[in-house]
Write an enzyme that holds these catalytic residues in place. Sequence first.
Site, PDB file in Angstrom:
ATOM      1  N   THR A  43       0.858  -1.187   0.000  1.00 24.95           N
ATOM      2  CA  THR A  43       0.000   0.000   0.000  1.00 24.95           C
ATOM      3  C   THR A  43       0.891   1.233   0.000  1.00 24.95           C
ATOM      4  OG1 THR A  43      -1.683  -1.144   1.212  1.00 24.95           O
ATOM      5  CG2 THR A  43      -1.619   1.229   1.510  1.00 24.95           C
ATOM      6  N   ARG A  93     -13.268  -8.285  -1.333  1.00 22.83           N
ATOM      7  CA  ARG A  93     -12.711  -7.942  -0.013  1.00 22.83           C
ATOM      8  C   ARG A  93     -12.246  -6.474  -0.016  1.00 22.83           C
ATOM      9  NH1 ARG A  93      -7.438  -5.898   1.732  1.00 22.83           N
ATOM     10  NH2 ARG A  93      -7.036  -6.648   3.815  1.00 22.83           N
ATOM     11  N   GLY A 104      -4.943  -5.326   6.910  1.00 21.83           N
ATOM     12  CA  GLY A 104      -6.151  -4.496   6.858  1.00 21.83           C
ATOM     13  C   GLY A 104      -7.221  -4.891   7.855  1.00 21.83           C
TER      14      GLY A 104
END
Length: 310
Positions: free
Chosen positions: A170, A198, A224
């Site tokens: 990320t 998801r 996450g």
Amino acid sequence: MKPVIVVHGGAWAIPDTLAEASVAGVKAAALAGSEVLKRGGRALDAVEAAVRMMEDDLVFDAGHGAVLNTDGEVELDAIIMEGETLAAGAVSSVRNIGNPVSLARAVMEKTDHVMLTGRGANLFAESIGVPTLPTDALVTEEERKEWEHRYKRYTVGVKELFNSQWGHDTVGAVALDSFGNVACATSTGGIRNKMVGRVGDSPVIGSGGYADNKTGAVSCTGHGESILKVTLARLILFHMDQGRTASEAAKSSLQFMRKRVQGCGGAIVVSPKGDWSATFTTERMAWAAVDENVLCYGLNPKEELKESLK
Ligand code: ASP
């Protein structure tokens, strides 16, 4: 007010083969964001510019270079938020969009909503003329090979994958501008082999990012599902509200996440006074910051390298 920008390229067990490119990518993004701030630009413009640059960089799992889900497709999540009015925009599970962070900004500026998902986000993109790329345009050959060769042998869940060297970088940025405004942005392809549909923490306000001029701005990375459970970005800002420094607040919140839900991750933080930190509990996190005329960066725990920009 002295402007500051901090960026990250994801917290995980970054293999040596990606180390150099990850550090180069975050340094370039921090410099791009800092140029915006130096020209008198807003924190919001700076975080968008920095994140766009990393979305375009194939080394990071965001925009171009994203990881694939169990069906071998890309699904992208992103958020952007500014601290003056708490305006925020996010997109989740979007496909074929090269710069989801800019689509998130359009959701913030051109709709009455905070988040658009899947087909609706893609329809909105089309309606405002954001180009849609052909299927697979965001997928690198390495990712396709990796997914095809290794996916079928993996039966473990997202949490186990997270702690292995399966890709998931990320990207994110936080900034403070010369007017005293803070902003954050986070963008991701999520975690490789995630279930179709998801959605992780990244586009969720208070989890993947938060910005409030009163306390500061945060962008998170890491597992996450764990970040969502502890609303990590808001938790860090809560500790700062209680008087902790950016670094203390990030450390204690990440330690809490590890103890309470056994999740690892990282966060970058900036306060309205320019106090900033880059903190992680994973093996590595590529990060960079421009504070005054110094470029700071690191990859390994406790590493902080410096280059003068004068
Ligand atoms: N937080 C991201 C997610 O769970 C992954 C990451 O930060 O690497 O989707």
